[in-house]
Design an enzyme around this catalytic site. Structure first.
Site, PDB file in Angstrom:
ATOM      1  N   ASP A 135       0.839  -1.196   0.000  1.00  0.00           N
ATOM      2  CA  ASP A 135       0.000   0.000   0.000  1.00  0.00           C
ATOM      3  C   ASP A 135       0.876   1.249   0.000  1.00  0.00           C
ATOM      4  O   ASP A 135       1.955   1.269   0.603  1.00  0.00           O
ATOM      5  CB  ASP A 135      -0.891   0.021   1.242  1.00  0.00           C
ATOM      6  CG  ASP A 135      -2.262  -0.563   0.972  1.00  0.00           C
ATOM      7  OD1 ASP A 135      -2.688  -0.578  -0.190  1.00  0.00           O
ATOM      8  OD2 ASP A 135      -2.914  -1.006   1.934  1.00  0.00           O
ATOM      9  N   ARG A 185      -1.577  -1.137  -8.859  1.00  0.00           N
ATOM     10  CA  ARG A 185      -2.909  -0.625  -8.513  1.00  0.00           C
ATOM     11  C   ARG A 185      -2.897   0.891  -8.655  1.00  0.00           C
ATOM     12  O   ARG A 185      -2.123   1.584  -7.996  1.00  0.00           O
ATOM     13  CB  ARG A 185      -3.276  -0.999  -7.080  1.00  0.00           C
ATOM     14  CG  ARG A 185      -4.628  -0.437  -6.613  1.00  0.00           C
ATOM     15  CD  ARG A 185      -4.767  -0.506  -5.100  1.00  0.00           C
ATOM     16  NE  ARG A 185      -4.709  -1.872  -4.614  1.00  0.00           N
ATOM     17  CZ  ARG A 185      -4.387  -2.198  -3.363  1.00  0.00           C
ATOM     18  NH1 ARG A 185      -4.084  -1.260  -2.479  1.00  0.00           N
ATOM     19  NH2 ARG A 185      -4.350  -3.468  -2.991  1.00  0.00           N
TER      20      ARG A 185
END
Length: 309
Positions: A135, A185
Site C-alpha cells: 500500500d 494498482r
C-alpha cells in the site's frame, strides 16, 4: 472543504475518541470494515468468492512506533495467510501491507525492519500461492515505498505497487512500473497533500488518472484499476479493447462496502473484480479517509448519528 476537515480529523485524538465511543459508529464501521479478527476477514473473503469476487485484505494499522506492535502486525498477516489457505481461499485473496504498519517509522533501522517483516509476509504468501501488494501512504513515503518494492521484487517479482493519481509525479512512476509482470494498482489517493506535490481539484485528479491509466493499459504489466467512478470504469473497458486486453489481463478494484451492486455487475459481465477488505481494531484513520472520499459516505454517517439509518 469538507474533505480537508475530515482528513484533519483523522489525526485528531479528540475526534477519534468521540467517534470510537459513539454507539451508532459500529454500524458504520461494519459497512466498510470486515471485523476485528482474522476469522472475520476469512468469512468475508469466502462470501466474496462465492459471488465471483476476489479480495485484497488489509490488516488495519499505520504509523507504528512500537517494535512489538510491528512484529504483531507481521504475525497477524502470517496467521491470516495460513487461515486463508486452510479455508481453500488463497487463490481468491492477496494481502495489502502498509510499511508504516510493520515498522518503517521505528527509530534507527525502521525501514530495514519493515522490509524484513514484509519479506516474511511475502515468503508466507508464496508458500500458499498468493500475492502481496504494498500500500502507498502519504507523498513523503513514496520514494521509500518504491525502493522497498524494488528490493522485494528481486525475490518476489509479483509484489504489487500502488500509485496515486492525485500526485503530480505519478504519470512518470506509471511509465517506470509498466513493464512485463509488474502489478500496479492505480487509485486516486486519500491523504491530505500540499498543492506543490498533488493536484487538489477533483477534475485535475481525474485527468491525471486518465493519463496514468492510458500508460498502464498500453504497457506490458498488469493494471489494477481502483475506482468506483462510472466514467473511469467505462474508459477502462475502452482502453482494454484498444490495447488488446481481455478480462483477466487487468482487473477492477473497489472498496468493501462501496457500490456492491456495481461490483456484482462487473463480475457478472466476466470482469475480474477485487475488493479491498480491511479488518482489525485500528479502523479510525481508514474510516475517516473513506468519509473524505465520497459525500454519500458522509451522509450515511450523519444519518446514523441522527438515528435514522
Amino acid at each position: 472543504m469538507l474533505r480537508q476537515v475530515l482528513l484533519s480529523a483523522s489525526h485528531s485524538d479528540k475526534v477519534k475518541n468521540l467517534v470510537e465511543t459513539a454507539p451508532v459508529t459500529r454500524g458504520l464501521v461494519h459497512r466498510f470494515v470486515a471485523g476485528e479478527q482474522a476469522f472475520d476477514a476469512v468469512r468475508v473473503t469466502e462470501r466474496l468468492a462465492g459471488e465471483g469476487l476476489f479480495a485484497s485484505i488489509d490488516h488495519l494499522g499505520e504509523d507504528t512506533l512500537d517494535p512489538d506492535r510491528a512484529r504483531a502486525t507481521r504475525d497477524a498477516y502470517l496467521t491470516l495467510l495460513r487461515r486463508l489457505a486452510d479455508a481453500g481461499l488463497a487463490r481468491h485473496a492477496e494481502v495489502s501491507v502498509k510499511l508504516s504498519a510493520v515498522g518503517r517509522d521505528l527509530p534507527g533501522d525502521g525501514p530495514a525492519i519493515a522490509l524484513d517483516h514484509t519479506r516474511a509476509i511475502c515468503a508466507e504468501a508464496a508458500t500458499h500461492g498468493t500475492t502481496v501488494t504494498l500500500d502507498m501512504e502519504d507523498h513523503t513515503t513514496t520514494d521509500g515505498t518504491l525502493a522497498a518494492l524494488r528490493e522485494l521484487r528481486a525475490d518476489y517479482p509479483w509484489v504489487g505497487a500502488v500509485l496515486q493519481a492525485y500526485l503530480r509525479r505519478t504519470e512518470a512512476d506509471c511509465r517506470d512500473l509498466a513493464g512485463a509482470g509488474s502489478r500496479v494498482r492505480l487509485c486516486k489517493g486519500a491523504y491530505d497533500e500540499p498543492p506543490s506535490v498533488a493536484y487538489t481539484a477533483r477534475a485535475d485528479v481525474d485527468r491525471n488518472f486518465v493519463r496514468c491509466l492510458k500508460v498502464l493499459m498500453a504497457g506490458a504489466g498488469y493494471p489494477m484499476v481502483a475506482t468506483h467512478d462510472p466514467r473511469l470504469i467505462e474508459l477502462t473497458g475502452v482502453l482494454a479493447t484498444r490495447n488488446g486486453r481481455t478480462p483477466g489481463g487487468y482487473e477492477f478494484q473497489m472498496l468493501y462496502g462501496v457500490r456492491p451492486a456495481e461490483q456484482a455487475r462487473l463480475a457478472a459481465q466476466g470482469e475480474r473484480v477485487r475488493i479491498y477488505v480491511p479488518y482489525g481494531d485500528q479502523w479510525y484513520g481508514y474510516l475517516m479517509r473513506r468519509l473524505a472520499e465520497r459525500p454519500a459516505n458522509v451522509a450515511f454517517f450523519l444519518r446514523s448519528l441522527a438515528g435514522r439509518s
